[in-house]
Design a protein around this motif. Structure first.
Motif, short mmCIF file in Angstrom:
data_model
loop_
_atom_site.label_atom_id
_atom_site.label_comp_id
_atom_site.label_asym_id
_atom_site.label_seq_id
_atom_site.Cartn_x
_atom_site.Cartn_y
_atom_site.Cartn_z
N PRO A 48 5.61 -11.99 -10.72
CA PRO A 48 5.78 -11.85 -9.27
C PRO A 48 5.26 -10.50 -8.76
O PRO A 48 5.17 -9.53 -9.52
CB PRO A 48 7.30 -11.96 -9.08
CG PRO A 48 7.89 -11.62 -10.41
CD PRO A 48 6.88 -11.98 -11.44
N ILE A 49 4.91 -10.49 -7.49
CA ILE A 49 4.39 -9.28 -6.85
C ILE A 49 5.15 -9.02 -5.56
O ILE A 49 5.36 -9.93 -4.75
CB ILE A 49 2.89 -9.43 -6.50
CG1 ILE A 49 2.07 -9.80 -7.73
CG2 ILE A 49 2.35 -8.16 -5.85
CD1 ILE A 49 0.64 -10.21 -7.41
N ILE A 50 5.57 -7.78 -5.38
CA ILE A 50 6.11 -7.35 -4.09
C ILE A 50 5.00 -6.58 -3.41
O ILE A 50 4.45 -5.63 -3.98
CB ILE A 50 7.34 -6.44 -4.27
CG1 ILE A 50 8.50 -7.22 -4.88
CG2 ILE A 50 7.75 -5.80 -2.93
CD1 ILE A 50 9.70 -6.37 -5.29
N VAL A 81 8.13 -7.91 -12.34
CA VAL A 81 7.53 -7.73 -11.02
C VAL A 81 6.58 -6.54 -11.00
O VAL A 81 6.76 -5.57 -11.74
CB VAL A 81 8.62 -7.56 -9.93
CG1 VAL A 81 9.32 -6.21 -10.05
CG2 VAL A 81 8.04 -7.74 -8.53
N THR A 82 5.57 -6.65 -10.16
CA THR A 82 4.66 -5.54 -9.88
C THR A 82 4.76 -5.24 -8.39
O THR A 82 4.72 -6.16 -7.57
CB THR A 82 3.21 -5.90 -10.23
OG1 THR A 82 3.13 -6.21 -11.62
CG2 THR A 82 2.25 -4.76 -9.92
N ILE A 83 4.89 -3.97 -8.05
CA ILE A 83 4.91 -3.58 -6.63
C ILE A 83 3.54 -3.06 -6.24
O ILE A 83 2.95 -2.24 -6.95
CB ILE A 83 5.99 -2.51 -6.36
CG1 ILE A 83 7.38 -3.07 -6.63
CG2 ILE A 83 5.88 -1.99 -4.92
CD1 ILE A 83 8.51 -2.07 -6.44
N VAL A 84 3.05 -3.57 -5.12
CA VAL A 84 1.79 -3.12 -4.55
C VAL A 84 2.09 -2.62 -3.15
O VAL A 84 2.56 -3.37 -2.30
CB VAL A 84 0.75 -4.26 -4.49
CG1 VAL A 84 -0.54 -3.79 -3.84
CG2 VAL A 84 0.49 -4.84 -5.89
N ALA A 85 1.85 -1.33 -2.93
CA ALA A 85 2.10 -0.72 -1.62
C ALA A 85 0.77 -0.62 -0.88
O ALA A 85 -0.18 -0.03 -1.40
CB ALA A 85 2.72 0.65 -1.80
N VAL A 86 0.70 -1.19 0.30
CA VAL A 86 -0.54 -1.21 1.07
C VAL A 86 -0.40 -0.26 2.26
O VAL A 86 0.36 -0.53 3.19
CB VAL A 86 -0.87 -2.64 1.56
CG1 VAL A 86 -2.17 -2.65 2.35
CG2 VAL A 86 -0.94 -3.61 0.39
N SER A 87 -1.15 0.83 2.20
CA SER A 87 -1.13 1.79 3.29
C SER A 87 -2.02 1.31 4.43
O SER A 87 -3.17 0.94 4.22
CB SER A 87 -1.65 3.15 2.80
OG SER A 87 -1.91 3.99 3.91
N VAL A 88 -1.47 1.33 5.64
CA VAL A 88 -2.24 0.96 6.82
C VAL A 88 -2.66 2.19 7.60
O VAL A 88 -3.03 2.09 8.78
CB VAL A 88 -1.48 -0.04 7.72
CG1 VAL A 88 -1.24 -1.35 6.98
CG2 VAL A 88 -0.16 0.53 8.20
N ASP A 89 -2.63 3.35 6.95
CA ASP A 89 -3.08 4.58 7.59
C ASP A 89 -4.54 4.43 7.99
O ASP A 89 -5.36 3.93 7.21
CB ASP A 89 -2.91 5.76 6.64
CG ASP A 89 -1.47 6.21 6.56
OD1 ASP A 89 -1.12 7.13 7.31
OD2 ASP A 89 -0.71 5.64 5.75
N ASP A 90 -4.87 4.91 9.19
CA ASP A 90 -6.24 4.82 9.68
C ASP A 90 -7.04 6.06 9.27
O ASP A 90 -6.59 6.88 8.49
CB ASP A 90 -6.25 4.60 11.19
CG ASP A 90 -5.59 5.74 11.97
OD1 ASP A 90 -5.36 6.82 11.39
OD2 ASP A 90 -5.31 5.54 13.16
#
Length: 163
Positions: A48-50, A81-90
């Motif tokens: 699973p992925i968060i 589980v693997t956590i993937v953090a997606v930065s939406v910084d411009d």
């Protein structure tokens, strides 16, 4: 008041529509904080992925990221589980991301979505926004915003995948 209700209704409709229509993880090309290119549709992760969307300027996001980091090793050992953090910084703030990640010792994969392509593909309107993806790549849980204790609900959803 009517305007606030209209905005809330539109947001809720968007989230519900996305949840009903979008069951698979969309394929978008992003970079890691180290500049390595990855495709979100094929992350090569087993289990699973968060996926959590966040921004360096968002205090609530940073609280959630800190909490997830504290729990990550235990969750990973127990559930895979693997956590993937997606930065939406411009463009203005994206240079803050590697410094913040390193300063906090976040151990999970951090992707940069500076153009908000993945954010749009996932139907994310604001941060933080968290998804749980099962081994088949299907979205099985989603939460918008963060309050202390929300990680318990995420953990419960994660445990249900083990059954």
């Amino acid at each position: 008041m009517k305007k606030q209700l209209l905005v809330l209704s539109m947001l809720l409709f968007t989230v519900i529509s996305f949840a009903q229509e979008q069951k698979k993880l969309p394929s978008v090309s992003l970079n890691t904080v180290d500049g390595e290119q990855v495709n979100t549709g094929n992350l090569g992760i087993k289990g699973p992925i968060i996926i959590t969307f966040w921004a360096s300027w968002c205090p609530t996001c940073k609280r959630e990221m800190g909490t997830l980091n504290e729990l990550y090793a235990d969750w990973q050992e127990e559930t895979g589980v693997t956590i993937v953090a997606v930065s939406v910084d411009d463009e203005k703030t994206k240079n803050n991301v590697p410094t913040l990640v390193n300063a906090n010792g976040w151990e999970f994969l951090v992707l940069m979505d500076s153009n908000s392509d993945f954010k749009r593909a996932m139907g994310v309107s604001n941060t933080p926004h968290t998804f749980l993806i099962n081994e088949s790549g299907e979205i099985v849980y989603t939460r918008n915003n963060y309050s202390p204790g929300d990680e318990d609900l995420l953990y419960e959803a994660l445990l249900k995948l083990k059954k």
